[in-house]
Design a protein around this motif. Structure first.
Motif, mmCIF file in Angstrom:
data_model
loop_
_atom_site.group_PDB
_atom_site.id
_atom_site.type_symbol
_atom_site.label_atom_id
_atom_site.label_comp_id
_atom_site.label_asym_id
_atom_site.label_seq_id
_atom_site.Cartn_x
_atom_site.Cartn_y
_atom_site.Cartn_z
ATOM 1 N N PHE A 287 0.833 -1.209 0.000
ATOM 2 C CA PHE A 287 0.000 0.000 0.000
ATOM 3 C C PHE A 287 0.868 1.261 0.000
ATOM 4 N N ASP A 288 1.947 1.220 0.770
ATOM 5 C CA ASP A 288 2.836 2.389 0.834
ATOM 6 C C ASP A 288 3.446 2.667 -0.539
ATOM 7 N N ARG A 289 3.833 1.596 -1.228
ATOM 8 C CA ARG A 289 4.463 1.779 -2.546
ATOM 9 C C ARG A 289 3.456 2.296 -3.568
ATOM 10 N N VAL A 290 2.205 1.811 -3.474
ATOM 11 C CA VAL A 290 1.165 2.313 -4.383
ATOM 12 C C VAL A 290 0.941 3.803 -4.107
ATOM 13 N N ALA B 115 -13.610 10.283 1.128
ATOM 14 C CA ALA B 115 -12.598 9.397 0.520
ATOM 15 C C ALA B 115 -11.340 9.374 1.383
ATOM 16 N N ALA B 116 -11.009 10.539 1.935
ATOM 17 C CA ALA B 116 -9.787 10.645 2.733
ATOM 18 C C ALA B 116 -9.923 9.950 4.083
ATOM 19 N N ALA B 117 -11.134 9.486 4.410
ATOM 20 C CA ALA B 117 -11.329 8.766 5.669
ATOM 21 C C ALA B 117 -10.648 7.399 5.647
ATOM 22 N N CYS B 118 -10.220 6.961 4.460
ATOM 23 C CA CYS B 118 -9.529 5.666 4.338
ATOM 24 C C CYS B 118 -8.297 5.651 5.226
ATOM 25 N N ILE B 119 -8.192 4.606 6.078
ATOM 26 C CA ILE B 119 -7.042 4.498 6.975
ATOM 27 C C ILE B 119 -6.017 3.502 6.446
ATOM 28 N N GLY B 120 -6.261 2.984 5.232
ATOM 29 C CA GLY B 120 -5.275 2.091 4.609
ATOM 30 C C GLY B 120 -5.052 0.790 5.353
ATOM 31 N N CYS B 121 -6.124 0.253 5.958
ATOM 32 C CA CYS B 121 -5.960 -0.961 6.757
ATOM 33 C C CYS B 121 -5.822 -2.204 5.885
ATOM 34 N N LYS C 197 -1.413 11.880 -14.341
ATOM 35 C CA LYS C 197 -0.176 11.207 -13.963
ATOM 36 C C LYS C 197 -0.412 10.311 -12.743
ATOM 37 N N ARG C 198 -1.175 10.846 -11.801
ATOM 38 C CA ARG C 198 -1.405 10.123 -10.547
ATOM 39 C C ARG C 198 -2.151 8.812 -10.774
ATOM 40 N N VAL C 199 -3.273 8.900 -11.488
ATOM 41 C CA VAL C 199 -4.109 7.702 -11.613
ATOM 42 C C VAL C 199 -3.395 6.633 -12.435
ATOM 43 N N LEU C 200 -2.671 7.045 -13.455
ATOM 44 C CA LEU C 200 -1.952 6.057 -14.261
ATOM 45 C C LEU C 200 -0.861 5.385 -13.430
ATOM 46 N N ALA C 201 -0.120 6.189 -12.659
ATOM 47 C CA ALA C 201 0.988 5.637 -11.869
ATOM 48 C C ALA C 201 0.478 4.727 -10.758
ATOM 49 N N MET C 202 -0.617 5.129 -10.107
ATOM 50 C CA MET C 202 -1.114 4.324 -8.983
ATOM 51 C C MET C 202 -1.734 3.019 -9.465
ATOM 52 N N ARG C 203 -2.440 3.086 -10.613
ATOM 53 C CA ARG C 203 -3.002 1.844 -11.180
ATOM 54 C C ARG C 203 -1.880 0.881 -11.575
#
Lengths: 248, 210
Positions: free
Chosen positions: A120-123, A156-162, A197-203
């Motif tokens: 998750f951190d790398r994404v 959306a920002a409420a995501c805690i990345g669990c 750039k963001r969406v392409l890189a994260m996908r």
């Protein structure tokens, strides 16, 4: 009350694991699920046995560190709650409870119930940020944002990345996580200059990590302790289509 | 791409169903429709397009399924979820395979005349096959599979295209379910009526085919 636990024990990433049965006596309804595991571990340590390794940090549902699959449900049976917010009043004397780690190729098991979620951190590092010059705090009212847009971004920002979305998904897909991260920026003017750039890189990073594809089962939304909606996945798909068609 | 091909295939299904329902208008109308279709010079082109859509849809779905299975090498001992999955979503691979088998049988019997029931017209040809209760039952089962497949596929495609609106998306999803049900009902009505109902009427009342 007495609870029988079937806990996944695995020495390390490469060792084979198995469910091991433990009886936990003296459980009170006010205990959180993690406190019940603490009680088990205190006993195991006193008996000279290896305690059950599991992750936790804030224990108030905001850090995203705890990550158990309890009786086949990520974070247990409650809606919009993390494992640490699950309490033993949910259970009755004599209940048998199976506890497993989050299972995904992208989340390798470290030990017992601990998994490595650094994927998750790398994404996130691939594009989940806004490039701005830091320095003096800018005027908070210089950029006007409609209230409903701000609310959606905050949801959306409420995501805690669990990672419960990955754990619950039949395909171990990380779409809800990536959707939340892409959405929180795409909805705000500060995030828009880098949206393609963001969406392409994260996908791209998401696929690289070995997460599965989304088949719109929506188990992620049902499991999310923060109530992140799958409408964010629709937005991610829109953002991706837009970027794929327009970016150079 | 899976979703796009799937949606285009839905368009084909709707057109195919409307044509088939002409069977209720009698042999003349149905045969005339079939004749017109067969003599349309664009038909081979449409057939190639259709096959391409199916192949694309199948290859990409299988590829995604393989990747998805690999994304969780060791499964849960207990997996329950929180009730978001539907009977349709759970069985996409199963219904997909059923549909593929059906299409092979369907094209083999109706287009390439495997089994040799081809009479002077298509109407009689179809009735000949529906007279076989096993064939008719398999047809109903297969279109049931199509309905179940679409019950997940239609709403899934909507989501994949990024359509999301607080009011219209639920409506669209309901419409998708309705479409799936109508496709099932429409296609199943043919073997049920011509294979079972009409045959019984014919045997018990001495009535003749229209």
């Amino acid at each position: 009350m007495n609870i029988t636990l079937k806990v996944w024990r695995q020495k390390n990433a490469d060792a084979p694991g198995a469910l091991v049965e433990y009886n936990v006596a003296g459980v009170v309804p006010e205990m959180s699920f993690l406190e019940m595991l603490d009680a088990l571990n205190e006993r195991l340590v006193a008996e000279g046995q290896d305690p059950v390794a599991f992750d936790s940090d804030c224990r108030e549902g905001i850090c995203g560190m705890c990550d158990l699959v309890i009786d086949g449900q990520a974070h247990g049976p409650d809606k919009e709650a993390t494992t640490c917010q699950l309490h033993m009043r949910r259970y009755r004397d004599g209940d048998v409870v199976t506890v497993e780690p989050f299972r995904a190729k992208a989340f390798p098991i470290v030990k017992d119930l601990c998994v490595d979620r650094s994927a998750f951190d790398r994404v996130q590092a691939a594009g989940g940020f806004v490039s701005i010059n830091t320095g003096n705090a800018v005027d908070g009212n210089a950029i006007l944002i409609p209230h409903d847009e701000a609310e959606k971004a905050m949801d959306a920002a409420a995501c805690i990345g669990c990672g419960a979305c990955v754990a619950a998904c039949p395909n171990a897909s990380a779409m809800l996580f990536v959707a939340a991260k892409v959405s929180q920026y795409a909805l705000l003017p500060q995030g828009r200059p880098e949206r393609e750039k963001r969406v392409l890189a994260m996908r791209e990073a998401m696929d690289q990590e070995g997460f599965g594809h989304c088949t719109n089962e929506y188990e992620c939304e049902a499991a999310c302790p923060k109530g992140i909606k799958v409408s964010n996945i629709a937005r991610l798909n829109r953002e991706y289509l837009r970027a794929a068609l327009t970016s150079d | 791409m899976v979703a796009a091909a799937g949606l285009l295939l839905c368009g084909f299904l709707a057109a195919h169903l409307l044509g088939n329902l002409l069977m209720f208008a009698g042999g003349g109308a149905f045969n005339a429709y079939a004749e017109a279709l067969e003599h349309n010079p664009l038909l081979p082109l449409a057939e190639i397009g259709l096959v391409a859509l199916f192949v694309l849809h199948i290859i990409l779905s299988v590829r995604a399924t393989v990747i998805n299975r690999a994304a969780r090498p060791e499964g849960y001992r207990v997996y329950r979820g929180k009730g978001a999955r539907t009977p349709g979503s759970r069985t996409m691979a199963l219904t997909g395979t059923l549909i593929l088998v059906f299409i092979v049988v369907h094209v083999a019997t109706f287009k390439f005349d495997l089994g040799g029931l081809k009479g002077p017209d298509l109407y009689g040809h179809v009735l000949g096959w529906f007279a076989n209760p096993w064939y008719a039952a398999f047809y109903v089962l297969a279109v049931g599979g199509v309905g179940l497949h679409l019950s997940h596929g239609a709403q899934s495609a909507i989501q994949t295209f990024g359509v999301s609106h607080p009011r219209y998306t639920p409506l669209l999803k309901t419409a998708g379910l309705g479409f799936a049900f109508l496709i099932f009902l429409g296609f199943a009505s043919l073997p049920v009526y011509f294979g079972f109902v009409q045959k019984r009427q014919a045997c018990c009342t001495g009535g003749a085919h229209s």
